[in-house]
Design a protein around this motif. Structure first.
Motif, PDB file in Angstrom:
ATOM      1  N   GLY A 649       2.731  56.581  38.906  1.00 55.20           N
ATOM      2  CA  GLY A 649       2.111  55.535  38.045  1.00 55.20           C
ATOM      3  C   GLY A 649       0.754  55.934  37.026  1.00 55.20           C
ATOM      4  N   ALA A 650       0.427  57.144  37.073  1.00 54.47           N
ATOM      5  CA  ALA A 650      -0.622  57.710  36.298  1.00 54.47           C
ATOM      6  C   ALA A 650      -0.124  57.822  34.828  1.00 54.47           C
ATOM      7  CB  ALA A 650      -0.921  58.996  36.702  1.00 54.47           C
ATOM      8  N   SER A 651      -1.185  57.088  34.066  1.00 57.23           N
ATOM      9  CA  SER A 651      -0.771  57.013  32.677  1.00 57.23           C
ATOM     10  C   SER A 651      -1.665  58.062  31.636  1.00 57.23           C
ATOM     11  CB  SER A 651      -0.824  55.423  32.065  1.00 57.23           C
ATOM     12  OG  SER A 651      -0.157  54.557  32.804  1.00 57.23           O
ATOM     13  N   PRO A 652      -1.307  58.442  30.801  1.00 58.86           N
ATOM     14  CA  PRO A 652      -2.158  59.199  29.798  1.00 58.86           C
ATOM     15  C   PRO A 652      -3.279  58.464  29.190  1.00 58.86           C
ATOM     16  CG  PRO A 652       0.143  59.644  29.555  1.00 58.86           C
ATOM     17  CD  PRO A 652       0.155  58.526  30.214  1.00 58.86           C
ATOM     18  N   PRO A 653      -4.245  59.096  29.037  1.00 62.46           N
ATOM     19  CA  PRO A 653      -5.311  58.009  28.452  1.00 62.46           C
ATOM     20  C   PRO A 653      -5.562  57.700  27.125  1.00 62.46           C
ATOM     21  CG  PRO A 653      -6.111  60.277  28.705  1.00 62.46           C
ATOM     22  CD  PRO A 653      -4.873  60.291  29.107  1.00 62.46           C
ATOM     23  N   ILE A 654      -4.728  58.202  26.237  1.00 55.74           N
ATOM     24  CA  ILE A 654      -4.679  58.013  24.623  1.00 55.74           C
ATOM     25  C   ILE A 654      -3.409  57.906  24.244  1.00 55.74           C
ATOM     26  CG2 ILE A 654      -5.389  59.195  22.553  1.00 55.74           C
ATOM     27  CD1 ILE A 654      -7.204  60.980  24.199  1.00 55.74           C
ATOM     28  N   CYS A 655      -2.990  56.897  23.186  1.00 56.89           N
ATOM     29  CA  CYS A 655      -1.725  56.679  22.602  1.00 56.89           C
ATOM     30  C   CYS A 655      -2.565  57.203  21.017  1.00 56.89           C
ATOM     31  CB  CYS A 655      -1.482  55.338  22.585  1.00 56.89           C
ATOM     32  SG  CYS A 655      -0.025  55.106  21.398  1.00 56.89           S
ATOM     33  N   MET A 656      -1.463  58.220  20.571  1.00 52.16           N
ATOM     34  CA  MET A 656      -1.677  58.832  19.380  1.00 52.16           C
ATOM     35  C   MET A 656      -0.647  58.241  18.393  1.00 52.16           C
ATOM     36  SD  MET A 656      -2.511  62.579  17.740  1.00 52.16           S
ATOM     37  CE  MET A 656      -0.999  63.260  18.383  1.00 52.16           C
ATOM     38  N   LYS A 657      -0.701  57.485  17.360  1.00 55.42           N
ATOM     39  CA  LYS A 657       0.465  56.934  16.639  1.00 55.42           C
ATOM     40  C   LYS A 657       0.179  57.086  15.259  1.00 55.42           C
ATOM     41  CE  LYS A 657       2.903  53.347  19.337  1.00 55.42           C
ATOM     42  NZ  LYS A 657       3.534  51.947  19.191  1.00 55.42           N
ATOM     43  N   PHE A 658       1.218  57.137  14.455  1.00 60.73           N
ATOM     44  CA  PHE A 658       1.230  57.376  13.141  1.00 60.73           C
ATOM     45  C   PHE A 658       1.811  56.224  12.378  1.00 60.73           C
ATOM     46  CE2 PHE A 658       1.443  61.265  15.276  1.00 60.73           C
ATOM     47  CZ  PHE A 658       0.493  62.068  14.723  1.00 60.73           C
ATOM     48  N   LEU A 659       0.879  55.513  11.594  1.00 61.24           N
ATOM     49  CA  LEU A 659       1.281  54.177  10.812  1.00 61.24           C
ATOM     50  C   LEU A 659       1.202  54.359   9.382  1.00 61.24           C
ATOM     51  CD1 LEU A 659      -0.792  51.817  13.104  1.00 61.24           C
ATOM     52  CD2 LEU A 659       1.540  52.526  13.485  1.00 61.24           C
ATOM     53  N   SER A 660       2.143  53.538   8.429  1.00 65.00           N
ATOM     54  CA  SER A 660       1.748  53.664   7.028  1.00 65.00           C
ATOM     55  C   SER A 660       0.447  52.904   6.766  1.00 65.00           C
ATOM     56  CB  SER A 660       3.115  52.711   6.338  1.00 65.00           C
ATOM     57  OG  SER A 660       2.834  51.471   6.828  1.00 65.00           O
ATOM     58  N   SER A 661       0.262  53.168   5.452  1.00 61.79           N
ATOM     59  CA  SER A 661      -1.318  52.405   5.066  1.00 61.79           C
ATOM     60  C   SER A 661      -1.227  51.131   5.172  1.00 61.79           C
ATOM     61  CB  SER A 661      -1.559  53.046   3.650  1.00 61.79           C
ATOM     62  OG  SER A 661      -0.571  52.535   2.805  1.00 61.79           O
ATOM     63  N   SER A 662      -0.303  50.442   4.808  1.00 63.35           N
ATOM     64  CA  SER A 662      -0.186  49.058   5.082  1.00 63.35           C
ATOM     65  C   SER A 662      -0.007  48.305   6.293  1.00 63.35           C
ATOM     66  CB  SER A 662       1.126  48.357   4.175  1.00 63.35           C
ATOM     67  OG  SER A 662       2.500  49.165   4.835  1.00 63.35           O
ATOM     68  N   VAL A 663       0.716  49.154   7.245  1.00 64.02           N
ATOM     69  CA  VAL A 663       0.586  48.703   8.661  1.00 64.02           C
ATOM     70  C   VAL A 663      -0.766  48.953   9.264  1.00 64.02           C
ATOM     71  CG1 VAL A 663       1.638  49.037  10.960  1.00 64.02           C
ATOM     72  CG2 VAL A 663       2.956  49.047   8.960  1.00 64.02           C
ATOM     73  N   ASN A 664      -1.422  50.174   8.790  1.00 66.02           N
ATOM     74  CA  ASN A 664      -2.664  50.296   9.186  1.00 66.02           C
ATOM     75  C   ASN A 664      -3.964  49.096   8.737  1.00 66.02           C
ATOM     76  OD1 ASN A 664      -4.537  52.441  10.560  1.00 66.02           O
ATOM     77  ND2 ASN A 664      -5.462  52.539   8.612  1.00 66.02           N
ATOM     78  N   LYS A 665      -3.519  48.765   7.612  1.00 70.15           N
ATOM     79  CA  LYS A 665      -4.345  47.710   7.164  1.00 70.15           C
ATOM     80  C   LYS A 665      -4.293  46.465   8.154  1.00 70.15           C
ATOM     81  CE  LYS A 665      -5.065  49.282   2.219  1.00 70.15           C
ATOM     82  NZ  LYS A 665      -4.552  49.054   0.942  1.00 70.15           N
ATOM     83  N   LYS A 666      -3.153  46.105   8.167  1.00 68.96           N
ATOM     84  CA  LYS A 666      -2.974  44.804   9.117  1.00 68.96           C
ATOM     85  C   LYS A 666      -3.469  44.971  10.487  1.00 68.96           C
ATOM     86  CE  LYS A 666       1.236  43.741   6.923  1.00 68.96           C
ATOM     87  NZ  LYS A 666       2.726  43.368   6.628  1.00 68.96           N
ATOM     88  N   VAL A 667      -3.317  46.163  11.028  1.00 69.80           N
ATOM     89  CA  VAL A 667      -4.017  46.394  12.330  1.00 69.80           C
ATOM     90  C   VAL A 667      -5.737  46.315  12.223  1.00 69.80           C
ATOM     91  CG1 VAL A 667      -4.239  48.145  14.044  1.00 69.80           C
ATOM     92  CG2 VAL A 667      -1.920  47.816  13.199  1.00 69.80           C
ATOM     93  N   ASP A 668      -6.070  47.016  11.144  1.00 72.16           N
ATOM     94  CA  ASP A 668      -7.550  46.929  10.988  1.00 72.16           C
ATOM     95  C   ASP A 668      -7.922  45.424  11.064  1.00 72.16           C
ATOM     96  OD1 ASP A 668      -7.877  49.725  11.535  1.00 72.16           O
ATOM     97  OD2 ASP A 668      -8.009  50.233   9.012  1.00 72.16           O
ATOM     98  N   THR A 669      -7.299  44.752  10.172  1.00 68.17           N
ATOM     99  CA  THR A 669      -7.620  43.416   9.946  1.00 68.17           C
ATOM    100  C   THR A 669      -7.655  42.617  11.218  1.00 68.17           C
ATOM    101  OG1 THR A 669      -6.929  43.420   7.647  1.00 68.17           O
ATOM    102  CG2 THR A 669      -6.994  41.252   8.645  1.00 68.17           C
ATOM    103  N   PHE A 670      -6.461  42.930  12.089  1.00 70.05           N
ATOM    104  CA  PHE A 670      -6.358  42.216  13.329  1.00 70.05           C
ATOM    105  C   PHE A 670      -7.722  42.681  14.038  1.00 70.05           C
ATOM    106  CE2 PHE A 670      -4.596  42.163  17.552  1.00 70.05           C
ATOM    107  CZ  PHE A 670      -4.347  41.014  17.853  1.00 70.05           C
ATOM    108  N   LEU A 671      -7.683  44.002  14.124  1.00 72.02           N
ATOM    109  CA  LEU A 671      -8.911  44.217  15.001  1.00 72.02           C
ATOM    110  C   LEU A 671     -10.219  43.721  14.923  1.00 72.02           C
ATOM    111  CD1 LEU A 671      -7.741  47.948  15.899  1.00 72.02           C
ATOM    112  CD2 LEU A 671      -7.639  46.101  17.547  1.00 72.02           C
ATOM    113  N   ASN A 672     -10.376  43.395  13.473  1.00 69.38           N
ATOM    114  CA  ASN A 672     -11.825  43.018  13.006  1.00 69.38           C
ATOM    115  C   ASN A 672     -11.906  41.529  13.057  1.00 69.38           C
ATOM    116  OD1 ASN A 672     -12.673  45.519  12.560  1.00 69.38           O
ATOM    117  ND2 ASN A 672     -11.742  45.483  10.457  1.00 69.38           N
ATOM    118  N   GLY A 673     -10.699  40.690  13.705  1.00 67.96           N
ATOM    119  CA  GLY A 673     -10.745  39.343  13.904  1.00 67.96           C
ATOM    120  C   GLY A 673     -10.386  38.647  12.331  1.00 67.96           C
ATOM    121  N   GLY A 674      -9.647  39.336  11.606  1.00 73.91           N
ATOM    122  CA  GLY A 674      -9.193  38.637  10.253  1.00 73.91           C
ATOM    123  C   GLY A 674      -8.292  37.658  10.446  1.00 73.91           C
ATOM    124  N   PRO A 675      -7.523  37.114   9.538  1.00 77.06           N
ATOM    125  CA  PRO A 675      -6.617  36.176   9.511  1.00 77.06           C
ATOM    126  C   PRO A 675      -5.287  36.988   9.739  1.00 77.06           C
ATOM    127  CG  PRO A 675      -7.415  36.389   7.168  1.00 77.06           C
ATOM    128  CD  PRO A 675      -8.447  37.202   8.203  1.00 77.06           C
TER     129      PRO A 675
END
Length: 675
Positions: A649-675
């Motif tokens: 049940g041990a999990s690695p500490p990091i998740c490294m993912k590769f996203l497109s620029s458009s998806v990355n903007k949506k993720v940043d917006t979500f994390l920053n509390g945007g709409p």
């Protein structure tokens, strides 16, 4: 078919005593063989569950066996405790034991026909997902099945050893190459080179293991880590074209011929680059748009059944050609020597003893006889036990089905062993595929034809595969003066170890990972492919989606055509050797299901070896296999602690993912509390 000996091979060992066969199998050789068998079984299982491509591991087995025992005996010698020196015969016994054991990991079908019986794989294949056509996997019946089918093949071919090795002088290229390696290791010059090879193998092993450990830290979730790096862009990644940083398949690529690796890449380009995108445009026309992409009634059906068609075309062609070659060779020998079509293998007086090598090797090869009556009795007794046991484990396969398989098997085992001696090709899996089609259609879908076909494949593959492996070992023993008895006993011990270890390795992976998941780390592609073959035999062509049959027929005959063209060029065109550029049909078919990521890994391995050969061909030939073996062993062995961590049940500490620029903007917006 000329003798390989040049009159000098045994000259270096003229003053070396050859121990009796009972001294060739020692406690230290058995212990070493068992430990190495664990490693090699794990490697083969991992390869089975990823792409199903298994390179020849004979060189690695011989080299590692030499390194372990040599280190042990050198230490004892310095302490004054060495009683028996390490001989090439003992080295041959170790190599035979290890290869026999790891061979069971392949012929046992843990990643193919046995896995194809499971309800999980059945749920992915539309049609035949009924209780009578599935069988839950458990260690108990898998142990029983392997032990009753894996030893029969050894007894089927033993009476023909003198005919194959002495009378017909079949080359068995892999067996000969292994013998030359073992012989060279036990000369002063060879031992010096082996020391450098082992040092490089150890360095690449440690580097590969450490890199696997490093990658683990970045895999805390699905689609995370270096293995999902979009090397050629996100669009290419969606079509499974990327480099997944697998040391294992870089090493495999260094061992496999260039043609195989390029054929894999070409197959990926044809399928995932051209064919599948075109068929996906027919969604809603050729197949329902509402179906899951993993359903065999959708795009997945075209992938699986087109690959099956190419594999069957390639397999049937080679089966027929091999039968023709065997018949032609036997007739030629008959006319040449004016003997009967079935010469007496005990008549060795007419065998010419042209030089020291031939005289000495023939003398020791004939010294320890294995009585033919023992081989015939062993085959009959084991076959009877197997008929009773297999029909009990798989009620869908009646006793007379298994009996017919055992009546056919010795003929096919002879053809496979003879053909392997001529060409180094073992067609065991091809004979198994033919058995699937025959018995699944005979039994029928409503009577459990899928399980019957897959089980008969296991019976056939086990006999045919172990027979050719044993004859390869007899050839190795002949060239190293190892006794046939020690070869046979070590093969039996290795087979028994494989029957014990392979199911345990499978269960280890089965509990730690989701085997057979097309999107997972271990897709085990042959599980679905073999079940698809059985479904095709039991249900007929009605199981195929629209236009899939026409596509399968085209690729079936394409595989046959490719093989015909290659064989004609090999026979008639020798000036430019164009046949070197004709792709391998089987290798073309494998990426149709999996994609091109592993083909890119293997081509990088080929590129490394190619550049190395350009710089220093001699060093590349000497050290390439050692580097490749270390990469494979290190990365594969990391799977053990990785699986243990997963089970804990041990999990690695990091998740490294590769996203497109458009998806990355949506993720940043979500994390920053945007709409």
């Amino acid at each position: 078919m000329e003798e390989e000996g040049n009159g000098k091979g045994e000259e270096a060992f003229r003053n070396t005593r050859v121990p009796p066969w009972t001294k060739q199998i020692t406690v230290r050789s058995v212990v070493t063989s068992f430990v190495l068998s664990l490693l090699f079984n794990f490697i083969v299982c991992k390869l089975n569950f990823t792409t199903g491509i298994i390179p020849s591991l004979n060189v690695a087995a011989g080299l590692l066996g030499f390194a372990v025992i040599k280190s042990y005996t050198t230490l004892l010698n310095k302490c004054g405790l060495l009683r028996e020196p390490f001989t090439r015969q003992e080295n041959t016994v170790i190599q035979t034991f290890v290869v026999a054991s790891s061979g069971i990991a392949f012929s046992s079908g843990m990643g193919s026909y046995l896995l194809g019986m499971s309800p999980y794989i059945a749920a992915q294949v539309d049609g035949g997902n009924t209780p009578i056509n599935t069988k839950s996997l458990s260690l108990g019946w898998m142990f029983g099945f392997l032990f009753v089918v894996s030893f029969v093949g050894l007894f089927s071919i033993v009476p023909l050893r003198k005919m194959m090795i002495l009378k017909y002088k079949l080359t068995y290229p892999s067996g000969t190459a292994t013998a030359l390696l073992v012989n060279s290791l036990h000369t002063p010059k060879g031992a010096k080179l082996a020391k450098k090879q082992v040092a490089l193998l150890f360095k690449s092993f440690c580097g590969s293991f450490a890199f696997g450990f490093f990658q683990w830290f970045f895999t805390a979730g699905d689609g995370c880590g270096f293995s999902t790096f979009p090397t050629f862009g996100l669009q290419a990644y969606s079509k499974r074209f990327y480099f997944d940083f697998s040391s294992t398949y870089v090493g495999v690529g260094m061992i496999c011929p260039y043609l195989i690796n390029v054929s894999l890449l070409l197959g990926a380009i044809i399928s995932w680059g051209i064919l599948w995108p075109w068929i996906e445009q027919k969604k809603g026309i050729w197949y329902s748009a509402d179906l899951s992409p993993s359903s065999l009634s959708s795009i997945q059906g075209y992938r699986v059944f087109t690959a099956i068609a190419m594999m069957l075309g390639d397999g049937l062609y080679h089966c027929v050609i091999m039968l023709i070659r065997v018949a032609y060779s036997l007739i030629t020998e008959h006319l040449k020597k004016k003997e009967s079509l079935h010469p007496n293998p005990d008549d060795v007086d007419k065998i010419p003893s042209a030089d020291l090598d031939t005289q000495r090797r023939t003398e020791y090869f004939l010294k320890d006889q294995i009585p033919s009556w023992a081989a015939f009795s062993g085959y009959i007794v084991l076959a009877v036990i197997s008929i009773i046991t297999v029909s009990h484990i798989f009620p869908q396969l009646k006793w007379y089905h298994v009996l017919i398989t055992y009546l056919m098997a010795p003929i096919l085992a002879f053809c496979n062993a003879y053909g392997c001696g001529l060409t180094d090709w073992s067609l065991a899996s091809n004979y198994g595929k033919v058995a699937i089609i025959i018995f699944s259609s005979w039994v029928g879908l409503e009577n459990g034809g899928i399980i019957a076909g897959l089980a008969s494949c296991g019976v056939m593959m086990s006999i045919v595969s172990t027979a050719s492996d044993l004859m390869q070992d007899f050839k190795t023993g002949y060239l190293t003066l190892a006794s046939p008895r020690s070869m046979f006993v070590s093969q039996v011990l290795g087979t028994a170890t494989g029957c014990l270890v392979s199911p345990l390795m499978f269960w280890f992976f089965h509990k730690a990972y989701k085997l057979g998941d097309p999107q997972g780390s271990y897709p085990a592609p042959y599980g679905e492919v073999y079940r698809g073959m059985a479904l095709l035999g039991a249900k007929g062509f009605s199981s195929l989606p629209k236009h899939c049959l026409q596509l399968a027929i085209i690729f079936f005959f394409l595989a046959v055509f490719i093989n015909i063209v290659r064989d004609l060029l090999v026979h008639y065109e020798t000036k430019y050797r164009i046949y070197r550029f004709v792709p391998n049909a089987m290798a073309l078919a494998i990426p149709f299901y999996l994609g091109g990521y592993f083909a890119i890994d293997m081509c990088i391995g080929s590129l490394i070896l190619f550049l190395w050969e350009k710089k220093n061909k001699s060093k590349a030939n000497d050290f390439g296999p050692a580097l490749a073996s270390g990469l494979i062993c290190g990365d594969s062995l990391w799977s053990v602690p990785a699986a243990i961590l997963s089970l804990a049940g041990a999990s690695p500490p990091i998740c490294m993912k590769f996203l497109s620029s458009s998806v990355n903007k949506k993720v940043d917006t979500f994390l920053n509390g945007g709409p």
